[in-house]
Design an enzyme around this catalytic site. Structure first.
Site, PDB file in Angstrom:
ATOM      1  N   TRP A 194       0.853  -1.194   0.000  1.00  0.00           N
ATOM      2  CA  TRP A 194       0.000   0.000   0.000  1.00  0.00           C
ATOM      3  C   TRP A 194       0.888   1.243   0.000  1.00  0.00           C
ATOM      4  O   TRP A 194       1.862   1.334   0.739  1.00  0.00           O
ATOM      5  CB  TRP A 194      -0.892  -0.047   1.243  1.00  0.00           C
ATOM      6  CG  TRP A 194      -1.769   1.148   1.438  1.00  0.00           C
ATOM      7  CD1 TRP A 194      -2.587   1.734   0.518  1.00  0.00           C
ATOM      8  CD2 TRP A 194      -1.917   1.906   2.647  1.00  0.00           C
ATOM      9  NE1 TRP A 194      -3.246   2.812   1.075  1.00  0.00           N
ATOM     10  CE2 TRP A 194      -2.859   2.925   2.374  1.00  0.00           C
ATOM     11  CE3 TRP A 194      -1.377   1.807   3.926  1.00  0.00           C
ATOM     12  CZ2 TRP A 194      -3.256   3.852   3.341  1.00  0.00           C
ATOM     13  CZ3 TRP A 194      -1.760   2.714   4.887  1.00  0.00           C
ATOM     14  CH2 TRP A 194      -2.692   3.724   4.600  1.00  0.00           C
ATOM     15  N   ASP A 275      -1.296  -5.643   9.112  1.00  0.00           N
ATOM     16  CA  ASP A 275      -2.198  -4.569   8.724  1.00  0.00           C
ATOM     17  C   ASP A 275      -3.489  -5.246   8.255  1.00  0.00           C
ATOM     18  O   ASP A 275      -3.504  -5.919   7.218  1.00  0.00           O
ATOM     19  CB  ASP A 275      -1.580  -3.741   7.587  1.00  0.00           C
ATOM     20  CG  ASP A 275      -2.437  -2.536   7.213  1.00  0.00           C
ATOM     21  OD1 ASP A 275      -3.537  -2.377   7.776  1.00  0.00           O
ATOM     22  OD2 ASP A 275      -2.015  -1.743   6.339  1.00  0.00           O
ATOM     23  N   LYS A 311     -13.452   0.004   5.281  1.00  0.00           N
ATOM     24  CA  LYS A 311     -14.005  -0.825   4.221  1.00  0.00           C
ATOM     25  C   LYS A 311     -15.174  -1.698   4.702  1.00  0.00           C
ATOM     26  O   LYS A 311     -16.241  -1.697   4.099  1.00  0.00           O
ATOM     27  CB  LYS A 311     -12.902  -1.724   3.631  1.00  0.00           C
ATOM     28  CG  LYS A 311     -11.631  -0.981   3.200  1.00  0.00           C
ATOM     29  CD  LYS A 311     -11.896   0.049   2.137  1.00  0.00           C
ATOM     30  CE  LYS A 311     -10.608   0.594   1.526  1.00  0.00           C
ATOM     31  NZ  LYS A 311      -9.751   1.309   2.470  1.00  0.00           N
TER      32      LYS A 311
END
Length: 466
Positions: A194, A275, A311
């Site tokens: 990311w 993560d 999300k």
């Protein structure tokens, strides 16, 4: 010799008038001293002199104290959305930002979130400051959701949980902990990863390097390279792992591979750092998506886990997440939590309350919790359907032996197309498909109706752009 001087922009009217009169008087007397003027210029950044033959002029210049600050480059992800908004083509697609959209490509607020907010209104809850560590009810349910309520680390109070500013803020808080209490320790991150991971560790002054992850030849996982690089890292390094739905590739290790990754990390006495941004959103199952983390915990390993609810609950703007540190004892967890709070205090003092209450209400209420799981399954299912249709469209348009089946092996909201920068530029410039330059597309921003169009753009870019 004639000379003239303009008043300083920053001077008061009386001071400027006095300066002009003084200069005029000296000019009349023939006593105007250019060396004095140059001295004034050197001592004052707002005076600049220019000579035109025998005439010297001093002009006031408004120079900012921030003159040395250069323009920052646009954010590679958020900048995509800005470019998309400026495009007037009706076929345009924004596949850059990882945010869920409906089949009509509209933002979606979960029904269960609306119900939780209504409960908050009915209760008339206040807006008082939260403690530094955040909302206690949120911290309890978020740790239980991640590890399982009956997990020994929960029962034995060996988890230090602090509410953070979504995933980014939680990662940043953990990075500050590493910098302060593990000086010189390195974080190793996947290549690619990311885009914000590197920014976070750079700003926290935590050194990092990369381990191999993506294999461009197979558009799959370079598992051997990953294991080799983990073993080659300095002992005691932090290994940043994506718990599920790897961003940007969508390529996750198999359960058997996760076991071998844990073996390599334990062998080198590394510290796992997960993560977890897509729990429940990747597979549709909260437990399946947390299985990698729970595997490491079951081995008795100390580790860090950053969480986000952007999300899976669609709480993008609420900035709600957490940093969890699993310790070998309850005493260690208490001390770690105290230092996380100490680090958070000068950063942002305390976290926001609205998103925390939403999560606490949804996860803590059995009826709302079950409804949330159903909505997550629907969202994950829509993305799976779009992924399948994109593959079908690519296969139908493909005239060579190119195999696009890797798209079906990926998981989550992203697909790594394998397109290079030039090909990605063609996607945008010719086809009005906005995406990141590493070839990542967000399937969450794609509708079934647009799959064929996207497939045509990918086929053209792959075959006709070198």
């Amino acid at each position: 010799m004639a000379s003239a001087m303009l008043p300083l922009a920053s001077a008061s009217p009386s001071a400027s008038l006095s300066l002009q009169n003084n200069c005029k008087a000296k000019m009349k007397l023939g006593s105007f001293d250019h060396s004095t003027l140059l001295k004034k210029e050197k001592g004052n950044p707002f005076i600049k002199t220019k000579s035109f033959g025998r005439i010297t002029m001093a002009v006031a210049v408004n120079v900012s104290r921030f003159e040395g600050i250069t323009m920052a480059p646009p954010d590679p992800i958020l900048g995509v959305s800005e470019a998309f908004k400026a495009d007037t083509n009706e076929m345009k697609l924004n596949l850059g930002v990882g945010a869920y959209r409906t089949e009509e490509l509209q933002p979606y607020v979960l029904n269960v979130v609306k119900k939780a907010e209504n409960l908050m209104l009915e209760r008339g809850e206040n807006k008082e400051y939260l403690p530094i560590e955040g909302l206690a009810a949120f911290n309890k349910v978020t740790a239980e959701l991640l590890f399982g309520a009956d997990n020994p680390v929960i029962q034995q109070q060996r988890v230090a949980t602090v509410q953070g500013l979504s995933g980014t803020g939680s990662l940043r808080l953990a990075a500050a902990l590493i910098e302060r209490y593990f000086p010189g320790a390195k974080v190793i991150i996947s290549s690619p990863t990311w885009g914000n991971h590197k920014n976070i560790f750079n700003d926290a002054r935590v050194p990092w390097s990369e381990y191999r992850y993506y294999d461009p030849k197979t558009v799959g996982l370079d598992f051997d390279g990953m294991i080799s690089d983990i073993k080659a890292a300095p002992e005691g390094s932090f290994v940043l792992l994506h718990g599920c739905a790897h961003n940007p590739t969508g390529i996750d290790p198999t359960p058997e591979q996760w076991e071998k990754i844990a073996d390599a990390i334990q062998e080198k006495n590394h510290i796992p750092f997960f993560d977890v941004a897509y729990q429940g959103f990747a597979s549709g199952s909260l437990d399946v998506d947390a299985s990698s983390v729970r595997l490491f915990v079951a081995r008795g390993m100390e580790l860090l886990v950053a969480q986000s609810y952007s999300k899976n609950l669609g709480l993008y703007a609420e900035r709600i997440g957490a940093i969890n540190v699993v310790c070998s004892s309850a005493d260690a967890a208490t001390r770690v939590k105290s230092q996380l709070k100490r680090l958070a205090r000068p950063m942002y003092s305390n976290p926001p309350i609205h998103g925390a209450r939403i999560v606490a209400n949804v996860v803590g209420n059995p009826a709302l919790f079950n409804e949330w799981k159903e909505e997550m399954e629907l969202m994950a299912g829509r993305i799976k359907n779009v992924r399948q249709k994109l593959y079908d469209s690519l296969s139908a348009k493909e005239k060579s032996a190119k195999d696009w089946s890797f798209i079906l092996k990926q998981i989550g909201m992203f697909s790594f197309t394998g397109l290079n920068k030039a090909q990605s530029d063609n996607m945008t410039n010719k086809w009005h498909v906005y995406m990141t330059k590493d070839g990542r597309v967000s399937l969450a921003g794609l509708s079934s109706a647009k799959c064929e169009y996207l497939a045509g753009a990918i086929i053209d870019s792959y075959h006709n752009v070198s």
